[in-house]
Design an enzyme around this catalytic site. Structure first.
Site, PDB file in Angstrom:
ATOM      1  CG  HIS A 170       4.777   0.722  -0.130  1.00 17.87           C
ATOM      2  ND1 HIS A 170       5.523  -0.348  -1.296  1.00 17.87           N
ATOM      3  CD2 HIS A 170       5.155   0.810   0.543  1.00 17.87           C
ATOM      4  CE1 HIS A 170       5.576  -1.337  -0.869  1.00 17.87           C
ATOM      5  NE2 HIS A 170       5.125  -1.125   0.690  1.00 17.87           N
ATOM      6  CG  ASP A 190      -1.063  -4.305  -2.219  1.00 14.86           C
ATOM      7  OD1 ASP A 190      -2.173  -5.071  -1.471  1.00 14.86           O
ATOM      8  OD2 ASP A 190       0.002  -3.455  -2.184  1.00 14.86           O
ATOM      9  CD  GLU A 202       5.772   0.854  -4.722  1.00 15.66           C
ATOM     10  OE1 GLU A 202       6.149   1.222  -3.746  1.00 15.66           O
ATOM     11  OE2 GLU A 202       6.655   0.505  -4.974  1.00 15.66           O
TER      12      GLU A 202
HETATM   13  C1  F6R Z   1       0.430  -5.429   1.630  1.00 20.80           C
HETATM   14  C2  F6R Z   1       1.246  -3.913   1.041  1.00 20.80           C
HETATM   15  C3  F6R Z   1       2.369  -3.281   1.419  1.00 20.80           C
HETATM   16  C4  F6R Z   1       2.668  -3.438   2.882  1.00 20.80           C
HETATM   17  C5  F6R Z   1       4.045  -3.285   3.592  1.00 20.80           C
HETATM   18  C6  F6R Z   1       4.205  -3.408   4.509  1.00 20.80           C
HETATM   19  O1  F6R Z   1      -0.450  -6.187   0.447  1.00 20.80           O
HETATM   20  O2  F6R Z   1       0.083  -3.364   0.805  1.00 20.80           O
HETATM   21  O3  F6R Z   1       2.509  -2.202   1.419  1.00 20.80           O
HETATM   22  O4  F6R Z   1       1.875  -3.469   4.103  1.00 20.80           O
HETATM   23  O5  F6R Z   1       5.029  -2.897   2.846  1.00 20.80           O
HETATM   24  O6  F6R Z   1       4.643  -4.505   4.962  1.00 20.80           O
HETATM   25  P1  F6R Z   1       4.859  -5.145   5.390  1.00 20.80           P
HETATM   26  O7  F6R Z   1       3.760  -4.953   6.487  1.00 20.80           O
HETATM   27  O8  F6R Z   1       4.731  -6.683   5.518  1.00 20.80           O
HETATM   28  O9  F6R Z   1       5.710  -4.890   6.641  1.00 20.80           O
END
Ligand code: F6R
Length: 244
Positions: A138, A67, A143
């Site tokens: 998500h 993403d 979302e």
């Molecule tokens: C990032 C993404 C998000 C994260 C999620 C968890 O490319 O796709 O869905 O994987 O928000 O974020 P962290 O790993 O920073 O806790």
């Protein structure tokens, strides 16, 4: 629906890195998609270290970005592209022919989605996805409330995503929309590993894993994936009622 609980972040990161290494050894032309963000950060580091150390043949594998924040590209520290350039492409000296990421600054974002879906299809689908889980459940920028059949799409970001997302940036940036692979891609991928660590993830991991599948909690869809693996550390497992 395998659930793997390991002592800490380092352990789950090593396990995820081993999965990537093993896949490329067995299938050198594998298509791999990894999230950016904090969860897979150490796994990427371990993967790079090990791949370079054992001189793994990386000449055929293909990387797909999960993403991107709409409006950002690799020039902003904290963007997904910035992460991948620094975590993977730079250290592995991966040529641009071996990866494809969304351009969050593209004039035509629908075209970006069409291009991404076509590339994934042309490559024969995704062999391995390594994703994280957001504080709102998500995956990527799928979302709460997202249509689970979607492939690549542009989406308005949930309030939680906008707030939590600030942690990636040194300076204030406008986070309003995301461009993302869809849960359709997740369901079609041959294998998906969801990584979660730390106590703040415990409540959402419990809901996504133990509550009924619903589009209101996008990560719960992973319950329906025959090769969907939950790879979590003890802290993130703290609220689970069943440990496997
Ligand atoms: C990032 C993404 C998000 C994260 C999620 C968890 O490319 O796709 O869905 O994987 O928000 O974020 P962290 O790993 O920073 O806790």
């Amino acid at each position: 629906m395998p659930l793997i609980i390991q002592p800490d972040y380092a352990a789950i990161s090593q396990t995820a890195a081993n999965e990537i290494i093993q896949l490329i050894r067995q299938q050198p032309n594998a298509v791999i998609c990894i999230a950016s963000g904090d969860s897979p950060k150490l796994a990427c580091q371990y993967f790079v270290q090990q791949a370079l150390q054992e001189k793994l043949d990386l000449s055929q594998f293909f990387f797909v970005g999960l993403d991107e924040w709409v409006g950002l590209d690799g020039s902003t520290k904290g963007s997904c592209r910035y992460d991948f350039e620094n975590r993977l492409f730079g250290p592995l000296q991966l040529p641009a022919t071996q990866y494809h990421l969304f351009d969050g600054k593209a004039d035509d974002l629908q075209e970006e989605c069409i291009k991404m879906d076509a590339i994934i299809e042309e490559k024969g689908g995704i062999d391995l996805m390594i994703v994280g889980i957001g504080m709102n459940g998500h995956i990527g920028f799928n979302e709460p409330g997202v249509d689970a059949s979607l492939l690549s799409h542009v989406i308005g970001l949930d309030e939680t995503t906008r707030t939590v997302g600030k942690k990636y940036f040194d300076e204030p940036v406008a986070l309003t929309q995301g461009i993302t692979l869809g849960l359709g891609h997740l369901l079609q991928a041959k294998k998906v590993i969801l990584m979660a660590n730390g106590e703040r993830k415990a409540p959402i991991v419990q809901q996504a894993l133990e509550q009924p599948v619903s589009e209101g909690l996008p990560a719960s869809i992973l319950q329906q994936h025959p090769q969907g693996i939950w790879l979590i550390d003890e802290l993130a497992a703290a609220s689970l009622n069943h440990r496997g």
